[in-house]
Design an enzyme around this catalytic site. Structure first.
Site, PDB file in Angstrom:
ATOM      1  CE1 TYR A   1      20.433  29.078  75.103  1.00  0.00           C
ATOM      2  CE2 TYR A   1      19.991  30.709  76.822  1.00  0.00           C
ATOM      3  CZ  TYR A   1      19.623  30.080  75.635  1.00  0.00           C
ATOM      4  OH  TYR A   1      18.474  30.452  74.988  1.00  0.00           O
TER       5      TYR A   1
ATOM      6  CG  PHE B   1      20.360  47.409  52.042  1.00  0.00           C
ATOM      7  CD1 PHE B   1      21.180  47.329  50.933  1.00  0.00           C
ATOM      8  CD2 PHE B   1      20.149  46.262  52.791  1.00  0.00           C
ATOM      9  CE1 PHE B   1      21.785  46.128  50.565  1.00  0.00           C
ATOM     10  CE2 PHE B   1      20.757  45.067  52.433  1.00  0.00           C
ATOM     11  CZ  PHE B   1      21.588  44.992  51.326  1.00  0.00           C
ATOM     12  CB  THR B   2      17.280  44.465  49.587  1.00  0.00           C
ATOM     13  OG1 THR B   2      18.494  44.048  50.209  1.00  0.00           O
ATOM     14  CG2 THR B   2      17.581  44.926  48.169  1.00  0.00           C
TER      15      THR B   2
ATOM     16  CG  ASP C   1      22.550  50.045  57.607  1.00  0.00           C
ATOM     17  OD1 ASP C   1      23.579  49.552  58.099  1.00  0.00           O
ATOM     18  OD2 ASP C   1      21.875  49.465  56.745  1.00  0.00           O
TER      19      ASP C   1
ATOM     20  CE  LYS D   1      27.039  43.656  54.293  1.00  0.00           C
ATOM     21  NZ  LYS D   1      25.953  42.836  54.853  1.00  0.00           N
TER      22      LYS D   1
ATOM     23  NE  ARG E   1      22.146  45.138  45.768  1.00  0.00           N
ATOM     24  CZ  ARG E   1      21.415  44.107  46.214  1.00  0.00           C
ATOM     25  NH1 ARG E   1      20.409  43.639  45.524  1.00  0.00           N
ATOM     26  NH2 ARG E   1      21.694  43.534  47.359  1.00  0.00           N
TER      27      ARG E   1
ATOM     28  CG  PHE F   1      17.737  40.585  44.818  1.00  0.00           C
ATOM     29  CD1 PHE F   1      16.802  41.313  45.522  1.00  0.00           C
ATOM     30  CD2 PHE F   1      18.880  40.168  45.470  1.00  0.00           C
ATOM     31  CE1 PHE F   1      16.999  41.627  46.865  1.00  0.00           C
ATOM     32  CE2 PHE F   1      19.099  40.486  46.796  1.00  0.00           C
ATOM     33  CZ  PHE F   1      18.142  41.201  47.498  1.00  0.00           C
TER      34      PHE F   1
HETATM   35  C1  LIG Z   1      23.649  48.672  54.020  1.00  0.00           C
HETATM   36  C2  LIG Z   1      23.236  47.318  54.512  1.00  0.00           C
HETATM   37  N1  LIG Z   1      22.383  47.231  55.524  1.00  0.00           N
HETATM   38  C3  LIG Z   1      21.992  46.029  55.994  1.00  0.00           C
HETATM   39  C4  LIG Z   1      22.438  44.853  55.448  1.00  0.00           C
HETATM   40  C5  LIG Z   1      21.911  43.529  55.974  1.00  0.00           C
HETATM   41  O1  LIG Z   1      22.884  42.837  56.662  1.00  0.00           O
HETATM   42  P1  LIG Z   1      22.950  41.239  56.701  1.00  0.00           P
HETATM   43  O2  LIG Z   1      23.215  40.744  55.339  1.00  0.00           O
HETATM   44  O3  LIG Z   1      24.054  40.958  57.663  1.00  0.00           O
HETATM   45  O4  LIG Z   1      21.630  40.751  57.224  1.00  0.00           O
HETATM   46  C6  LIG Z   1      23.345  44.901  54.399  1.00  0.00           C
HETATM   47  C7  LIG Z   1      23.840  43.649  53.781  1.00  0.00           C
HETATM   48  O5  LIG Z   1      24.300  43.587  52.687  1.00  0.00           O
HETATM   49  C8  LIG Z   1      23.746  46.164  53.911  1.00  0.00           C
HETATM   50  O6  LIG Z   1      24.612  46.289  52.884  1.00  0.00           O
END
Ligand SMILES: Cc1ncc(COP(=O)(O)O)c(C=O)c1O
Length: 477
Positions: A73, A125-126, A216, A259, A383, A450
């Site tokens: 843990y 980013f979303t 990021d 990624k 997108r 989406f």
């Molecule tokens: C540029 C970017 N930031 C953040 C994220 C969020 O990461 P996660 O999907 O691991 O939560 C993504 C995911 O696609 C991303 O492409």
């Protein structure tokens, strides 16, 4: 000159069979999924280019690493391996694992944003923007104008426009700017990189005004590759050296390890500031898990530590980006409108140019992604306006300049032949674009719509009119 090719720096040891489907089966599947490729079952997909997130093929070393999982843990040995890898390659002082990137974004946003603040970023980013807004911030886009122009061929279309940062400081005052979030290889702009020079200058400007800069770093390794091949001063530097320098200009980072880092799950938050690190460790316990596992199994952290080391190998990253470029070149030379230069993780089709007969409020990118699936079983992602959501104040649809379909290439998963099949389908659809029909919402979720939205065609039940003599028996025979 004699042609000398290069190929992937790996060979295939294990295969995962793919199911071939008929046109009729795909039409039924997309209807069932409400014309949203996110709602398709993966077993109905032939070539899955939905995302490069968590879809990488792990190496034999990573799979071996899973067996070394220390599932204690607290204080798992795998956490220390991960911490060591992040220290070595990213260079930040404190490392806090999270279950994936958005876990890190959640914690950073909660720590650093007060209601009424502003966050600056080189395109949204979303999930990142959703967390910033949930914490009470307003997002201001400071990416350079070239990023919004699909025909512009600048080498660093992810760059921050320093004049826009200065204007935001003037308008809101540095005190209201929670931080600048600098995304590497900007996803929504087409996987476009930032130059080292731009990161350096952005950092200097932020420091001058006492504004924190967070990366990021989700695709920072891919960004480092573009710096090496496009920024002459870095031609002789290793990917690892470039990555370290990139990170040295920031106060910390969020990272989705799904990624660059070649794992199926995982992420991390890094900060240099000791007090902020304390706060982050307090918070991670609430939302993710103890600060030495952050919602991950020990084995996941081991695979991530190994993946980080593999990700910075030049042969790996050249082959990864080379495959994306290969697909992009085929489409470009056939006259398909795509964003050039081709980015690091995906080829982005300009759906508005591809389908000029479909108005923006009938979601051409959503329709094209659905039609591509029907044609060949290739799954892509919208997108554009559907991803952008609605204006929080007026409730109107947001129509970003770019209306794109993303063909996202998983790392180390598909062969050039899969790229050929994909290109042939897109090229054929381009020739019969008028057979593709616009869509309207029949279900619209409140957040990140989406993912789960459902649509129906403006007329009839088909998003792609049948081609004369279309085969409705089992295909690919
Ligand atoms: C540029 C970017 N930031 C953040 C994220 C969020 O990461 P996660 O999907 O691991 O939560 C993504 C995911 O696609 C991303 O492409």
């Amino acid at each position: 000159m004699v042609r000398r090719s290069w190929a992937e720096p790996f060979k295939i040891k294990m295969v995962e069979p793919l199911r071939m489907t008929s046109l009729g089966e795909r039409e039924a599947a997309i209807l069932d999924a409400g014309f949203n490729t996110f709602l398709l079952k993966s077993e109905d997909v032939y070539i899955d280019l939905l995302t490069d997130s968590g879809t990488s093929a792990m190496s034999d070393r990573q799979w071996a690493g899973l067996m070394l999982g220390d599932e204690a843990y607290a204080g798992s040995v795998n956490f220390y391996h991960l911490e060591e890898a992040v220290h070595e390659f990213y260079g930040f002082k404190h490392v806090i694992p999270t279950h994936q990137g958005r876990g890190a974004e959640h914690i950073l946003s909660r720590m650093c944003i007060k209601p009424g603040d502003v966050v600056l970023g080189n395109m949204y980013f979303t999930t990142t923007k959703a967390h910033q807004e949930l914490a009470g911030a307003r997002f201001i886009d400071v990416i350079c104008d070239q990023a919004h122009d699909s025909a512009d061929r600048s080498p660093f279309k992810g760059n921050v426009d320093l004049a826009k940062v200065e204007a935001a400081i003037e308008q809101f005052g540095a005190g209201r700017i929670a931080y600048l979030c600098l995304q590497c290889n900007v996803n929504m702009a087409g996987g476009q990189p930032v130059s080292m020079e731009n990161v350096r200058k952005t950092s200097l400007l932020c420091r001058k005004h006492g504004i924190r800069l967070f990366l990021d770093a989700t695709r920072a390794v891919e960004n480092a590759y573009f710096i090496k091949v496009r920024e002459p001063a870095y031609a002789n530097r290793s990917i690892a050296q470039i990555l370290r320098e990139l990170c040295s200009y920031a106060d910390g980072c969020t990272c989705s390890a799904k990624k660059d880092a070649l794992v199926n799950i995982g992420g991390f938050l890094c900060v240099n500031d000791d007090d902020l690190a304390d706060e982050a460790r307090n918070m991670v316990v609430l939302f993710e898990g103890l600060h030495t596992y952050g919602g991950l199994a020990g084995r996941d952290m081991e695979a991530m530590a190994i993946g980080i080391r593999e990700s910075v190998e030049f042969d790996h990253i050249r082959a990864r980006i080379g495959q994306v470029e290969y697909l992009g070149r085929m489409l470009d030379s056939a006259g398909v409108p795509i964003i050039r230069p081709v980015g690091g993780h995906a080829v982005f089709i300009d759906a508005a140019a591809f389908l000029p007969h479909i108005p923006r409020d009938q979601f051409p990118a959503q329709a094209l992604a659905a039609a591509l699936y029907v044609d060949s079983g290739v799954r892509a992602m919208e997108r554009g306006a559907v991803s952008a959501g609605r204006n929080a104040d007026t409730g109107e649809h947001l129509f970003p300049k770019l209306e794109l379909v993303r063909l996202t290439i998983p790392r180390r998963v598909y062969t050039q032949a899969h790229m050929d099949v994909t290109a042939e389908s897109v090229i054929e659809l381009h020739a019969r674009a008028r057979d593709i029909i616009g869509l309207r919402f029949v279900y619209e979720p409140k957040f990140l719509r989406f993912f789960q939205a459902k649509f129906q065609p403006m007329v009839g039940e088909r998003v792609l009119r049948l081609a004369p003599g279309a085969d409705r028996t089992p295909a690919h025979a």
